[in-house]
Scaffold this active site. Sequence first.
Site, PDB file in Angstrom:
ATOM      1  N   THR A  55     -33.377  69.718 -32.416  1.00 40.21           N
ATOM      2  CA  THR A  55     -31.788  70.216 -32.465  1.00 40.21           C
ATOM      3  C   THR A  55     -31.001  71.022 -32.763  1.00 40.21           C
ATOM      4  O   THR A  55     -30.607  71.947 -31.536  1.00 40.21           O
ATOM      5  CB  THR A  55     -31.282  68.763 -30.767  1.00 40.21           C
ATOM      6  OG1 THR A  55     -32.680  67.957 -30.324  1.00 40.21           O
ATOM      7  CG2 THR A  55     -30.749  69.690 -29.932  1.00 40.21           C
ATOM      8  N   TYR A 143     -39.090  59.741 -38.735  1.00 40.17           N
ATOM      9  CA  TYR A 143     -38.286  60.533 -37.583  1.00 40.17           C
ATOM     10  C   TYR A 143     -40.203  61.129 -37.669  1.00 40.17           C
ATOM     11  O   TYR A 143     -40.005  61.889 -38.377  1.00 40.17           O
ATOM     12  CB  TYR A 143     -38.105  62.509 -37.780  1.00 40.17           C
ATOM     13  CG  TYR A 143     -37.249  63.289 -36.979  1.00 40.17           C
ATOM     14  CD1 TYR A 143     -37.830  62.664 -36.093  1.00 40.17           C
ATOM     15  CD2 TYR A 143     -36.759  64.154 -37.344  1.00 40.17           C
ATOM     16  CE1 TYR A 143     -38.024  63.898 -34.744  1.00 40.17           C
ATOM     17  CE2 TYR A 143     -36.910  65.222 -36.231  1.00 40.17           C
ATOM     18  CZ  TYR A 143     -37.653  65.056 -34.709  1.00 40.17           C
ATOM     19  OH  TYR A 143     -37.173  65.668 -34.250  1.00 40.17           O
ATOM     20  N   LYS A 171     -37.137  57.311 -35.436  1.00 42.39           N
ATOM     21  CA  LYS A 171     -37.052  57.908 -34.176  1.00 42.39           C
ATOM     22  C   LYS A 171     -38.260  58.237 -34.054  1.00 42.39           C
ATOM     23  O   LYS A 171     -39.428  59.046 -34.516  1.00 42.39           O
ATOM     24  CB  LYS A 171     -36.217  58.989 -33.931  1.00 42.39           C
ATOM     25  CG  LYS A 171     -36.238  60.042 -32.898  1.00 42.39           C
ATOM     26  CD  LYS A 171     -35.206  61.406 -33.345  1.00 42.39           C
ATOM     27  CE  LYS A 171     -35.353  62.044 -31.753  1.00 42.39           C
ATOM     28  NZ  LYS A 171     -34.749  63.261 -32.170  1.00 42.39           N
TER      29      LYS A 171
END
Length: 306
Positions: A55, A143, A171
Amino acid sequence: MTTQTVQTAQLTGILAAVVTPLTADGSAVDAAGIQRQADHIIGNGIRGLVPGGSTGEFTTLTLDERKRATELYVQAADGRAPVVAGTGALSTADTVELSVHAQKAGATAVMIVPPFYDAPTFEELKAYFGAVAEATDIPVMYYNIPSATGVQLSPEQLAELARDTSVTSYKDTGGDFAWFSAVQEQHAGDITALNGWDTLTFAALASGAKAGVWGTASVIPRLCADLYEAVAERGDLEAGRVLWSKIFPICQFLESHNYACGIKTGLELVGVGAGPTRRPVLPLAPEHRAEFAGLLRAAGVEVVGA
């Protein structure tokens, strides 16, 4: 450092995957924009900030820009919420450099994506994360985004990685809920599962996930915080379903477009603009922007930048 010296930090609640605000011409990181994001997000109940991920357009930023964004988000949070800085890079040396800097800047933890061009073997991956463990003593969030990295670990390998390095959480942006559940149910003693797939947020919280990293929380933080409080804290699935009926269409929209561009468009629509995306990403087409504005209004969110 050894893994025994890592300062553990239990992350709970919704953490916002945040953008990197840029100046109007896209040439530099915008400090005022970062402060605006932190105030908007934390002020509406979100419990952490995660800059420097997908993001945050990290692949388009220089190392110095990435460091600057981390510093500014830590300063803007001002102790109100933890900052987990994205520090993954294509080389071990750059990842270590960014991770050491993040710790010195005051980040609570770092989030590291595997090198994403030439997918490493599991042994190479353990060495990569081991180098970070040797250089720092803050926790690492793995991640998991196999669509971008080509790396798909088994639940057992992920648990082994956590036991052997300073990885304490991950995540999950893989979208495989059965895989996520296997890690959560069978390896919780080794690693903490955080949802990172927007449209699976309700399911993940209902199944017991203690936290999530969620880009949508940058745009509609109050609704996202309310969902966590209803489902994860109060166990009120009925209230959660009502909230999710408002949130889900927004998540579905964002997953169908360039994600960073969608989030930046949403921020502009709710009045906390963060500047343009970096090329080659182009702005959302006018018809998609109008669709997004309509979804926000349907969720009861005031739109000021349509």
